[in-house]
Design a protein around this motif. Sequence first.
Motif, PDB file in Angstrom:
ATOM      1  N   SER A 189       0.938  -1.299   0.104  1.00  0.00           N
ATOM      2  CA  SER A 189      -0.058   0.054  -0.067  1.00  0.00           C
ATOM      3  C   SER A 189       0.839   1.298   0.098  1.00  0.00           C
ATOM      4  CB  SER A 189      -1.002  -0.039   1.104  1.00  0.00           C
ATOM      5  OG  SER A 189      -0.290   0.015   2.477  1.00  0.00           O
TER       6      SER A 189
ATOM      7  N   ASP B  86      -9.095  -1.087   6.392  1.00  0.00           N
ATOM      8  CA  ASP B  86      -8.448  -2.182   5.634  1.00  0.00           C
ATOM      9  C   ASP B  86      -9.574  -3.478   5.796  1.00  0.00           C
ATOM     10  OD1 ASP B  86      -6.978  -4.288   5.169  1.00  0.00           O
ATOM     11  OD2 ASP B  86      -5.479  -3.902   6.912  1.00  0.00           O
TER      12      ASP B  86
ATOM     13  N   ASP C 114      -8.038  -7.654   1.572  1.00  0.00           N
ATOM     14  CA  ASP C 114      -7.117  -7.255   0.426  1.00  0.00           C
ATOM     15  C   ASP C 114      -7.406  -6.012  -0.256  1.00  0.00           C
ATOM     16  OD1 ASP C 114      -5.923  -9.734   0.190  1.00  0.00           O
ATOM     17  OD2 ASP C 114      -6.996 -10.639  -0.995  1.00  0.00           O
ATOM     18  N   VAL C 115      -8.445  -5.291   0.228  1.00  0.00           N
ATOM     19  CA  VAL C 115      -8.837  -4.051  -0.361  1.00  0.00           C
ATOM     20  C   VAL C 115      -8.607  -2.846   0.864  1.00  0.00           C
ATOM     21  CG1 VAL C 115     -10.358  -2.631  -1.308  1.00  0.00           C
ATOM     22  CG2 VAL C 115     -10.368  -5.071  -2.054  1.00  0.00           C
ATOM     23  N   ARG C 116      -7.739  -2.013   0.445  1.00  0.00           N
ATOM     24  CA  ARG C 116      -7.931  -0.846   1.398  1.00  0.00           C
ATOM     25  C   ARG C 116      -8.647   0.443   1.023  1.00  0.00           C
ATOM     26  NH1 ARG C 116      -1.927  -1.999   3.972  1.00  0.00           N
ATOM     27  NH2 ARG C 116      -2.511  -3.904   4.891  1.00  0.00           N
TER      28      ARG C 116
ATOM     29  N   ILE D 196      -8.542   3.727  -3.620  1.00  0.00           N
ATOM     30  CA  ILE D 196      -8.412   2.223  -3.296  1.00  0.00           C
ATOM     31  C   ILE D 196      -7.321   1.590  -3.690  1.00  0.00           C
ATOM     32  CG2 ILE D 196      -9.859   0.282  -3.880  1.00  0.00           C
ATOM     33  CD1 ILE D 196     -12.279   2.006  -4.542  1.00  0.00           C
ATOM     34  N   GLU D 197      -6.848   0.609  -2.946  1.00  0.00           N
ATOM     35  CA  GLU D 197      -5.821  -0.127  -3.120  1.00  0.00           C
ATOM     36  C   GLU D 197      -6.080  -1.722  -3.291  1.00  0.00           C
ATOM     37  OE1 GLU D 197      -1.946   2.322  -1.831  1.00  0.00           O
ATOM     38  OE2 GLU D 197      -3.579   2.247  -0.248  1.00  0.00           O
ATOM     39  N   GLN D 198      -5.770  -2.539  -4.246  1.00  0.00           N
ATOM     40  CA  GLN D 198      -6.359  -3.793  -4.182  1.00  0.00           C
ATOM     41  C   GLN D 198      -5.780  -4.831  -5.186  1.00  0.00           C
ATOM     42  OE1 GLN D 198     -10.274  -2.619  -6.182  1.00  0.00           O
ATOM     43  NE2 GLN D 198      -9.543  -4.065  -7.823  1.00  0.00           N
TER      44      GLN D 198
ATOM     45  N   HIS E 137      -0.811  -5.786  -7.300  1.00  0.00           N
ATOM     46  CA  HIS E 137      -1.551  -4.937  -6.692  1.00  0.00           C
ATOM     47  C   HIS E 137      -1.800  -3.370  -7.486  1.00  0.00           C
ATOM     48  CE1 HIS E 137      -1.331  -7.927  -3.731  1.00  0.00           C
ATOM     49  NE2 HIS E 137      -2.764  -7.378  -2.969  1.00  0.00           N
TER      50      HIS E 137
END
Length: 233
Positions: A27, A143, A146-148, A186-188, A195
């Motif tokens: 991330s 959090d 897997d997705v933030r 979005i981080e995924q 990622h």
Amino acid sequence: MSRPLITVLLVLAAGTALAQDGLRAPSIYAPQTRAAWTGDAAIGLSLLTVPRDIAEEELNKAPALDLNAVYGLPWNFSLTGRALVQVLTNSAHLGARWSVDVGPFAAAVGDESAFCFGFMTVDGFDNSMQAWLNAPNIAIGLDAGDVRFTVKAELMLVLALRTYAGENQLGSTKNVSAGWALSGVIEQPFWKRTHVLLGARVALTQFHPQTWFAFSTFNRRLLFSELIFGVML
């Protein structure tokens, strides 16, 4: 339960824990605390949309190469860095933030300084710009495995700004509260272990470094929007 079996179970449990740590999702923007001396980086693009007050619709998109990095320090501090590279405008950002986790949620307060410079030496123009910017900021995040999700608010300060035509200084500004910005990222996962980050940022400001060459005479804040895409390295 026999001692050898207990030993085997303990070894398997330790191995599972190490494997989970090794698969920690990378991330950049997420405000969650991170282990000291670990870092992540991403490379991508940002696409700035310039207000029609400054540029015609056909020329109001400004893409830039976008490099991001974050590096964990002790006591929940992290260093952050970003570089935006464009033909006419470039900037290098360096900052720090302090994070706190509350269950799956997290918050961070930070500060980021940037040096921006640009050149326009085409069609008889010989103009250039140098600027120092500062952006105190606060972020909250979720959090979800897997997705933030991250929402970040920034105050945009112009510490110093100088524009030139050749060797002649055209303008000088310093210590101005130019406006504010709000981002959502979005981080995924994207593909296997790759990622990505996807984000949008809006800024209501009197000065945006990527539009310095327009020499805007508006003495009011304008709305800039930006799309952000990056691939974790």
